[in-house]
Design a protein around this motif. Structure first.
Motif, PDB file in Angstrom:
ATOM      1  N   ASP A  83       0.859  -1.193   0.000  1.00  0.00           N
ATOM      2  CA  ASP A  83       0.000   0.000   0.000  1.00  0.00           C
ATOM      3  C   ASP A  83       0.892   1.239   0.000  1.00  0.00           C
ATOM      4  O   ASP A  83       1.390   1.664   1.043  1.00  0.00           O
ATOM      5  N   ILE A  84       1.116   1.807  -1.197  1.00  0.00           N
ATOM      6  CA  ILE A  84       1.967   2.991  -1.322  1.00  0.00           C
ATOM      7  C   ILE A  84       1.115   4.247  -1.149  1.00  0.00           C
ATOM      8  O   ILE A  84       0.096   4.407  -1.807  1.00  0.00           O
ATOM      9  N   GLY A  85       1.569   5.122  -0.257  1.00  0.00           N
ATOM     10  CA  GLY A  85       0.769   6.297   0.081  1.00  0.00           C
ATOM     11  C   GLY A  85      -0.376   5.922   0.994  1.00  0.00           C
ATOM     12  O   GLY A  85      -1.499   6.401   0.845  1.00  0.00           O
ATOM     13  N   SER A  86      -0.090   5.053   1.957  1.00  0.00           N
ATOM     14  CA  SER A  86      -1.132   4.486   2.813  1.00  0.00           C
ATOM     15  C   SER A  86      -1.783   5.508   3.732  1.00  0.00           C
ATOM     16  O   SER A  86      -2.914   5.326   4.177  1.00  0.00           O
ATOM     17  N   GLY A  87      -1.061   6.613   4.039  1.00  0.00           N
ATOM     18  CA  GLY A  87      -1.640   7.644   4.893  1.00  0.00           C
ATOM     19  C   GLY A  87      -1.727   7.228   6.338  1.00  0.00           C
ATOM     20  O   GLY A  87      -1.101   6.256   6.785  1.00  0.00           O
ATOM     21  N   LEU A  88      -2.536   7.954   7.091  1.00  0.00           N
ATOM     22  CA  LEU A  88      -2.713   7.671   8.507  1.00  0.00           C
ATOM     23  C   LEU A  88      -3.612   6.465   8.706  1.00  0.00           C
ATOM     24  O   LEU A  88      -4.601   6.292   7.984  1.00  0.00           O
TER      25      LEU A  88
ATOM     26  N   LEU B   8      12.822   1.580  -2.967  1.00  0.00           N
ATOM     27  CA  LEU B   8      11.595   1.227  -2.271  1.00  0.00           C
ATOM     28  C   LEU B   8      11.285  -0.252  -2.466  1.00  0.00           C
ATOM     29  O   LEU B   8      10.953  -0.955  -1.497  1.00  0.00           O
ATOM     30  N   TRP B   9      11.408  -0.739  -3.702  1.00  0.00           N
ATOM     31  CA  TRP B   9      11.028  -2.128  -3.963  1.00  0.00           C
ATOM     32  C   TRP B   9      11.964  -3.111  -3.259  1.00  0.00           C
ATOM     33  O   TRP B   9      11.525  -4.168  -2.797  1.00  0.00           O
ATOM     34  N   ARG B  10      13.234  -2.770  -3.166  1.00  0.00           N
ATOM     35  CA  ARG B  10      14.148  -3.636  -2.412  1.00  0.00           C
ATOM     36  C   ARG B  10      13.704  -3.737  -0.955  1.00  0.00           C
ATOM     37  O   ARG B  10      13.755  -4.820  -0.349  1.00  0.00           O
ATOM     38  N   ARG B  11      13.282  -2.628  -0.386  1.00  0.00           N
ATOM     39  CA  ARG B  11      12.833  -2.632   1.006  1.00  0.00           C
ATOM     40  C   ARG B  11      11.534  -3.423   1.157  1.00  0.00           C
ATOM     41  O   ARG B  11      11.327  -4.112   2.165  1.00  0.00           O
ATOM     42  N   VAL B  12      10.658  -3.324   0.160  1.00  0.00           N
ATOM     43  CA  VAL B  12       9.429  -4.113   0.182  1.00  0.00           C
ATOM     44  C   VAL B  12       9.759  -5.598   0.212  1.00  0.00           C
ATOM     45  O   VAL B  12       9.227  -6.371   1.026  1.00  0.00           O
ATOM     46  N   LEU B  13      10.641  -6.024  -0.672  1.00  0.00           N
ATOM     47  CA  LEU B  13      10.992  -7.446  -0.733  1.00  0.00           C
ATOM     48  C   LEU B  13      11.692  -7.912   0.540  1.00  0.00           C
ATOM     49  O   LEU B  13      11.568  -9.085   0.927  1.00  0.00           O
TER      50      LEU B  13
ATOM     51  N   ASP C 187       9.197   6.700  -0.292  1.00  0.00           N
ATOM     52  CA  ASP C 187       8.504   7.567  -1.237  1.00  0.00           C
ATOM     53  C   ASP C 187       8.228   6.811  -2.534  1.00  0.00           C
ATOM     54  O   ASP C 187       9.066   6.038  -3.010  1.00  0.00           O
ATOM     55  N   PHE C 188       7.069   7.048  -3.104  1.00  0.00           N
ATOM     56  CA  PHE C 188       6.685   6.472  -4.397  1.00  0.00           C
ATOM     57  C   PHE C 188       7.791   6.622  -5.431  1.00  0.00           C
ATOM     58  O   PHE C 188       8.052   5.706  -6.229  1.00  0.00           O
ATOM     59  N   PHE C 189       8.484   7.748  -5.432  1.00  0.00           N
ATOM     60  CA  PHE C 189       9.500   8.030  -6.448  1.00  0.00           C
ATOM     61  C   PHE C 189      10.827   7.309  -6.201  1.00  0.00           C
ATOM     62  O   PHE C 189      11.732   7.411  -7.015  1.00  0.00           O
ATOM     63  N   ASP C 190      10.940   6.557  -5.115  1.00  0.00           N
ATOM     64  CA  ASP C 190      12.183   5.843  -4.797  1.00  0.00           C
ATOM     65  C   ASP C 190      12.435   4.641  -5.701  1.00  0.00           C
ATOM     66  O   ASP C 190      13.542   4.119  -5.747  1.00  0.00           O
ATOM     67  N   ARG C 191      11.422   4.159  -6.359  1.00  0.00           N
ATOM     68  CA  ARG C 191      11.521   3.044  -7.306  1.00  0.00           C
ATOM     69  C   ARG C 191      12.298   1.847  -6.754  1.00  0.00           C
ATOM     70  O   ARG C 191      11.824   1.153  -5.869  1.00  0.00           O
TER      71      ARG C 191
ATOM     72  N   GLU D 260       5.729   7.454 -15.421  1.00  0.00           N
ATOM     73  CA  GLU D 260       6.982   6.742 -15.663  1.00  0.00           C
ATOM     74  C   GLU D 260       7.376   5.901 -14.450  1.00  0.00           C
ATOM     75  O   GLU D 260       7.879   4.780 -14.591  1.00  0.00           O
ATOM     76  N   VAL D 261       7.167   6.432 -13.272  1.00  0.00           N
ATOM     77  CA  VAL D 261       7.475   5.688 -12.050  1.00  0.00           C
ATOM     78  C   VAL D 261       6.515   4.512 -11.908  1.00  0.00           C
ATOM     79  O   VAL D 261       6.918   3.393 -11.558  1.00  0.00           O
ATOM     80  N   LEU D 262       5.252   4.755 -12.195  1.00  0.00           N
ATOM     81  CA  LEU D 262       4.270   3.682 -12.106  1.00  0.00           C
ATOM     82  C   LEU D 262       4.597   2.552 -13.067  1.00  0.00           C
ATOM     83  O   LEU D 262       4.389   1.372 -12.756  1.00  0.00           O
ATOM     84  N   ALA D 263       5.139   2.884 -14.238  1.00  0.00           N
ATOM     85  CA  ALA D 263       5.537   1.848 -15.196  1.00  0.00           C
ATOM     86  C   ALA D 263       6.593   0.933 -14.593  1.00  0.00           C
ATOM     87  O   ALA D 263       6.601  -0.284 -14.852  1.00  0.00           O
ATOM     88  N   PHE D 264       7.492   1.500 -13.780  1.00  0.00           N
ATOM     89  CA  PHE D 264       8.490   0.666 -13.104  1.00  0.00           C
ATOM     90  C   PHE D 264       7.809  -0.354 -12.206  1.00  0.00           C
ATOM     91  O   PHE D 264       8.153  -1.547 -12.213  1.00  0.00           O
ATOM     92  N   TYR D 265       6.845   0.100 -11.405  1.00  0.00           N
ATOM     93  CA  TYR D 265       6.165  -0.818 -10.482  1.00  0.00           C
ATOM     94  C   TYR D 265       5.357  -1.865 -11.236  1.00  0.00           C
ATOM     95  O   TYR D 265       5.308  -3.034 -10.829  1.00  0.00           O
TER      96      TYR D 265
END
Length: 282
Positions: A84-89, A148-153, A141-145, A182-187
């Motif tokens: 959940d990217i941008g999950s908020g409070l 971010l994905w390495r941390r997710v895994l 951050d969403f823009f970390d590409r 462009e960032v979303l295409a990466f994900y």
């Protein structure tokens, strides 16, 4: 034990610095949903915007209801990994809570947000109510590409099994010059086949009478909060799914996406489109 948790909570919140002094998108959303994680200036800001655009609260609630239905749909489809990217409070109906109602102990959930207060409260919530082996909160951050994905895994998300990637009420806070597509295409590329991409996004037609009020609200967010609000047309939102296959009923108003009960108000008054798309098999 409770005293130790309270001390950790206090330490987390003490690190927030001046982020509590600015109007926060996450805290305004929380207030619109009837939550308690907000401050006086967030409430004042929200009330001013509601005078301009009364359907803001309708939209916020419809968005949260959509999230719950999506999680239940994903679980029914056998997808039990959620990012959940941008999950908020944390507020009513968090992803891990909904998933564990459907199948206790089965879902792995990673919450990601770049607002310090959202991350702090997510950590506090998970410390109190979640399973630390399956539920995680990342400050990213969403823009970390790739980073971010390495941390997710690293949380144990399995890249060989389908993942439900949630971008709920996120992309409309990203101006065109930031090139979010462009960032979303990466994900989309890193998701395994069978994964689900979930998007909800503000959408006001140029000829809609509500456009003038929407522009006033967008200007207020730009001037007073931590984010801007960007309206996109339906074709632009649909393009964000790339070559993923939209599941029925496609890209629709929030309250029209697989409702469990008839919408209480005119679906167009949510002023947000929503959809779920599946990554095709290779």
């Amino acid at each position: 034990m409770e005293n130790a948790k309270a001390m950790r909570d206090e330490e987390l919140l003490s690190r927030l610095g001046d982020s509590v002094d600015k109007v926060s998108v996450g805290r305004v959303y929380d207030y619109l949903l009837g939550g308690v994680h907000n401050y006086a200036h967030d409430r004042e800001f929200a009330e001013e915007q509601l005078k301009r655009f009364p359907d803001m609260r309708t939209s916020a609630r419809a968005n949260r209801d959509f999230l719950g239905r999506v999680v239940r749909y994903a679980m029914a489809e056998g997808v039990n990994q959620f990012v959940d990217i941008g999950s908020g409070l944390p507020t009513q109906g968090n992803v891990h809570e909904v998933a564990d109602e459907v199948a206790p102990g089965k879902a792995r959930v990673v919450y990601i947000d770049n607002e310090p207060i959202a991350h702090a409260h997510a950590q506090i919530l998970l410390d109190r109510t979640a399973d630390p082996a399956r539920h995680f909160a990342l400050d990213a951050d969403f823009f970390d590409r790739e980073r971010l994905w390495r941390r997710v895994l690293a949380t144990g998300i399995d890249p060989s099994r389908p993942i439900c990637l949630l971008m709920v009420a996120l992309l409309h806070f990203m101006p065109a010059q930031t090139r979010p597509e462009e960032v979303l295409a990466f994900y989309r590329d890193v998701l395994p086949p069978g994964s689900l991409l979930v998007i909800s996004h503000v959408a006001i037609a140029p000829d809609d009478p509500a456009m003038a009020a929407g522009e006033e609200v967008a200007a207020a967010y730009r001037d007073q909060s931590t984010n801007s609000v960007v309206n996109r047309e339906i074709d632009e939102i649909k393009a964000l799914f790339g070559d993923f296959e939209l599941v029925d009923p496609g890209l629709v108003w929030l309250s029209q996406w697989r409702p469990t009960t008839p919408p209480r108000t005119d679906p167009t008054r949510t002023y947000s489109m929503a959809g779920v798309a599946r990554k095709p098999s290779v």
